[in-house]
Design an enzyme around this catalytic site. Structure first.
Site, PDB file in Angstrom:
ATOM      1  N   GLY A  77       0.755  -1.243   0.000  1.00  6.91           N
ATOM      2  CA  GLY A  77       0.000   0.000   0.000  1.00  6.91           C
ATOM      3  C   GLY A  77       0.785   1.292   0.000  1.00  6.91           C
ATOM      4  O   GLY A  77       0.202   2.366  -0.175  1.00  6.91           O
ATOM      5  N   TYR A 110       0.517  -1.772 -12.279  1.00  7.89           N
ATOM      6  CA  TYR A 110      -0.892  -1.709 -12.675  1.00  7.89           C
ATOM      7  C   TYR A 110      -1.056  -1.087 -14.073  1.00  7.89           C
ATOM      8  O   TYR A 110      -1.995  -0.336 -14.324  1.00  7.89           O
ATOM      9  CB  TYR A 110      -1.710  -0.952 -11.617  1.00  7.89           C
ATOM     10  CG  TYR A 110      -1.559  -1.558 -10.230  1.00  7.89           C
ATOM     11  CD1 TYR A 110      -2.010  -2.847  -9.980  1.00  7.89           C
ATOM     12  CD2 TYR A 110      -0.932  -0.854  -9.197  1.00  7.89           C
ATOM     13  CE1 TYR A 110      -1.850  -3.420  -8.717  1.00  7.89           C
ATOM     14  CE2 TYR A 110      -0.772  -1.426  -7.933  1.00  7.89           C
ATOM     15  CZ  TYR A 110      -1.237  -2.712  -7.708  1.00  7.89           C
ATOM     16  OH  TYR A 110      -1.077  -3.280  -6.468  1.00  7.89           O
ATOM     17  N   TYR A 148      -9.526   5.383 -12.339  1.00 11.14           N
ATOM     18  CA  TYR A 148      -9.373   6.012 -11.009  1.00 11.14           C
ATOM     19  C   TYR A 148      -9.145   7.522 -11.096  1.00 11.14           C
ATOM     20  O   TYR A 148      -8.717   8.127 -10.117  1.00 11.14           O
ATOM     21  CB  TYR A 148      -8.166   5.431 -10.265  1.00 11.14           C
ATOM     22  CG  TYR A 148      -8.017   3.940 -10.279  1.00 11.14           C
ATOM     23  CD1 TYR A 148      -8.911   3.118  -9.590  1.00 11.14           C
ATOM     24  CD2 TYR A 148      -6.965   3.346 -10.966  1.00 11.14           C
ATOM     25  CE1 TYR A 148      -8.750   1.747  -9.599  1.00 11.14           C
ATOM     26  CE2 TYR A 148      -6.797   1.971 -10.963  1.00 11.14           C
ATOM     27  CZ  TYR A 148      -7.698   1.178 -10.281  1.00 11.14           C
ATOM     28  OH  TYR A 148      -7.535  -0.175 -10.287  1.00 11.14           O
ATOM     29  N   GLY A 187       3.553  -3.749  -3.721  1.00 12.14           N
ATOM     30  CA  GLY A 187       3.468  -3.951  -5.164  1.00 12.14           C
ATOM     31  C   GLY A 187       3.951  -2.685  -5.853  1.00 12.14           C
ATOM     32  O   GLY A 187       5.087  -2.573  -6.299  1.00 12.14           O
ATOM     33  N   ARG A 188       3.068  -1.689  -5.843  1.00  7.62           N
ATOM     34  CA  ARG A 188       3.325  -0.439  -6.557  1.00  7.62           C
ATOM     35  C   ARG A 188       4.690   0.174  -6.239  1.00  7.62           C
ATOM     36  O   ARG A 188       5.425   0.589  -7.132  1.00  7.62           O
ATOM     37  CB  ARG A 188       2.221   0.560  -6.177  1.00  7.62           C
ATOM     38  CG  ARG A 188       2.234   1.833  -6.977  1.00  7.62           C
ATOM     39  CD  ARG A 188       1.285   2.876  -6.370  1.00  7.62           C
ATOM     40  NE  ARG A 188      -0.004   2.378  -5.981  1.00  7.62           N
ATOM     41  CZ  ARG A 188      -1.113   2.429  -6.731  1.00  7.62           C
ATOM     42  NH1 ARG A 188      -1.078   2.988  -7.913  1.00  7.62           N
ATOM     43  NH2 ARG A 188      -2.255   1.949  -6.283  1.00  7.62           N
ATOM     44  N   ARG A 208      -5.513   3.242 -15.793  1.00  2.47           N
ATOM     45  CA  ARG A 208      -5.565   3.941 -14.506  1.00  2.47           C
ATOM     46  C   ARG A 208      -6.214   5.333 -14.608  1.00  2.47           C
ATOM     47  O   ARG A 208      -7.049   5.678 -13.771  1.00  2.47           O
ATOM     48  CB  ARG A 208      -4.170   4.045 -13.875  1.00  2.47           C
ATOM     49  CG  ARG A 208      -3.506   2.669 -13.622  1.00  2.47           C
ATOM     50  CD  ARG A 208      -2.284   2.748 -12.708  1.00  2.47           C
ATOM     51  NE  ARG A 208      -2.679   3.156 -11.382  1.00  2.47           N
ATOM     52  CZ  ARG A 208      -2.517   4.364 -10.901  1.00  2.47           C
ATOM     53  NH1 ARG A 208      -1.909   5.290 -11.620  1.00  2.47           N
ATOM     54  NH2 ARG A 208      -2.945   4.667  -9.712  1.00  2.47           N
ATOM     55  N   CYS A 256     -12.975   4.193 -29.271  1.00  3.79           N
ATOM     56  CA  CYS A 256     -14.257   4.890 -29.397  1.00  3.79           C
ATOM     57  C   CYS A 256     -14.943   5.035 -28.047  1.00  3.79           C
ATOM     58  O   CYS A 256     -15.970   4.386 -27.783  1.00  3.79           O
ATOM     59  CB  CYS A 256     -15.136   4.143 -30.382  1.00  3.79           C
ATOM     60  SG  CYS A 256     -14.340   4.026 -31.977  1.00  3.79           S
ATOM     61  N   GLU A 307       3.798  -6.751   1.856  1.00  5.75           N
ATOM     62  CA  GLU A 307       3.356  -7.145   0.504  1.00  5.75           C
ATOM     63  C   GLU A 307       3.341  -5.950  -0.448  1.00  5.75           C
ATOM     64  O   GLU A 307       2.310  -5.613  -1.021  1.00  5.75           O
ATOM     65  CB  GLU A 307       1.931  -7.715   0.572  1.00  5.75           C
ATOM     66  CG  GLU A 307       1.737  -8.890   1.488  1.00  5.75           C
ATOM     67  CD  GLU A 307       0.257  -9.200   1.738  1.00  5.75           C
ATOM     68  OE1 GLU A 307      -0.624  -8.491   1.196  1.00  5.75           O
ATOM     69  OE2 GLU A 307      -0.015 -10.153   2.484  1.00  5.75           O
TER      70      GLU A 307
END
Ligand code: LLP
Length: 440
Positions: A263, A396, A340, A299-300, A336, A368, A297
């Protein structure tokens, strides 16, 4: 010929100084006006591999991984890279070689990490819908722990373990009801989110877990959201988890590890996320008192700023109201911004003296859909055929790509030891219907 109207920048226009922006992202630097990743010119790579193209830096990923292991060196720990952020085998292999474990959420991710050479004893299995066959495979491989998200799942893991004559190591993913102050779609630790077992039910569910015959209750887990910029929500979640650990000791349940999820946020435009070292400083006093193994954990924060998406400007469409730059990447390559409202950096791969005057552009794909944009209101000097780098694209990005509009997915390139390696070929159009059947 009438002069093209030049839009004045709207109040929300984003003006990024490309040189300063690149300097803030460890993998990128301008050398004589040419954007380089680890010493290689990105516009040359765009020419060689074609666009759209993801390019990643092995050095930047290695540095990000080492920042975690160095910062948490004073407690026993295991960094389990969250595979969902970028699951290319070459990247998993690189991280496995550095000693990383992995956080997986599907049988597909389990198969991937095993194919990449992961040590199964460093793998944790998260996710709220683990399938019996995947649980069995994970047990057979000998993973470190299942992060359990519901009572039904607990019963399922116990049953599958019993059927194949194994014991399953488990943690409960506790939902601490802490506001991570991030985008609602990527906030996971509030009681209205679907994840985890609520704080007030946790003790009861732990007792139930301890009573099941095929489970070993080994840990506790939480993950409160993604792209968190402050350490405070992590500290709040840790405090709630510590309360539970102490209450569990009172009822005779002694855990060996604590998993604080992933996170940690990254800088996309001008965010100032807490650094890994500061994050560690914040949590370490409590963690040292606990004397348990720490799992994280991320990721980003391991891969986002180690990657760019290269895209070529195809058509410029200025108008009195709005200037559109249609590029050859689109929402199917990088969703993304559409999903978001994420703002990602867009910078030129070559700074030229004879550049066009800067205007405010929306950088859009050719799909489109009005939602097909990569960035809005960016002050850039653009010409057709320019190659742009979308920064922060290592996480991501490719993993969320689709074939919408029958667009083949982009290729992926990893720069390692000064060489650019193709780590995933561009898909062909024909491959897109390989699994389809015409009814004759
Ligand atoms: N562990 C669990 C259980 C997770 O659900 C996640 C991410 C992570 C670890 C890794 O979190 P990270 O360190 O990457 O923040 N697609 C979204 C992000 C979704 C994150 C979902 N869970 C985006 O592009 O912003």
């Amino acid at each position: 010929m009438t002069a093209m109207p030049i839009n004045s920048p709207s109040p929300s226009a984003i003006v990024l100084d490309p040189v300063v922006h690149a300097a803030n992202l460890s993998a990128l630097q301008y050398v004589d006006g040419v954007l380089n990743m680890d010493g290689l010119a990105l516009d040359v790579l765009a020419e060689r591999f074609g666009t759209p193209c993801y390019v990643y830096s092995a050095d930047a990923m290695t540095a990000a991984y080492r920042e975690y292991t160095d910062s948490f060196a004073s407690v026993p720990h295991q960094i389990c890279y969250a595979v969902k952020a970028n699951s290319n085998l070459a990247i998993l292999h690189l991280l496995a070689q550095l000693g990383a474990g992995f956080d997986i959420v599907t049988g597909g991710e389990l198969a991937r990490v095993l194919a990449a050479g992961a040590d199964p004893s460093r793998v944790v299995f998260s996710g709220l819908g683990k399938q019996p066959a995947d649980i069995a495979r994970a047990l057979a491989a000998g993973i470190a722990c299942f992060n359990v998200e519901s009572e039904a799942e607990l019963a399922r893991i116990d049953r599958v373990a019993g059927e194949i004559g194994k014991r399953a190591p488990i943690s409960l993913r506790v939902n601490p009801d802490v506001d991570a102050k991030t985008h609602p779609y990527i906030s996971t630790g509030l009681k209205e989110n679907k994840f985890g077992i609520s704080h007030q039910d946790a003790l009861r569910v732990y007792q139930q877990a301890a009573s099941l015959p095929n489970l070993d209750v080994v840990g506790i887990d939480c993950h409160i959201g993604s792209q968190l910029l402050d350490a405070q929500p992590f500290a709040d979640a840790l405090a709630k988890v510590v309360e539970l650990i102490e209450a569990l000791v009172q009822i005779g349940i002694h855990l060996q590890h604590i998993d604080l999820g992933g996170g940690l946020g990254v800088r996309y435009i001008d965010e100032q996320p807490v650094s890994v070292a500061q994050f560690a400083e914040y949590l370490l006093p409590t963690l040292k008192r606990l004397d348990m193994k720490l799992y994280l954990e991320p990721g980003r924060s391991l891969v986002a700023n180690a990657g760019v998406l290269l895209t070529r400007v195809d058509i410029l469409k200025p108008s009195a109201h709005k200037n559109f730059a249609v590029v050859d990447a689109a929402m199917n390559d990088m969703i993304r911004p559409a999903l978001y409202q994420a703002e990602m950096g867009v910078i030129p791969t070559r700074l030229t003296d004879d550049a066009q005057p800067a205007k405010t552009w929306d950088i859009v794909g050719a799909i489109c859909e009005t939602g097909d944009f990569l960035a809005k209101n960016r002050v850039l000097s653009l010409a057709a055929d320019d190659v742009l780098a979308i920064t922060g694209a290592g996480a991501y990005g490719f993993v969320m790509a689709s074939n919408y509009n029958s667009r083949p997915r982009a290729c992926e390139v990893l720069i390692q030891d000064g060489t650019a390696h193709l780590i995933r070929a561009r898909e062909t159009v024909e491959s897109l219907w390989q699994l389809e059947h015409i009814i004759k």
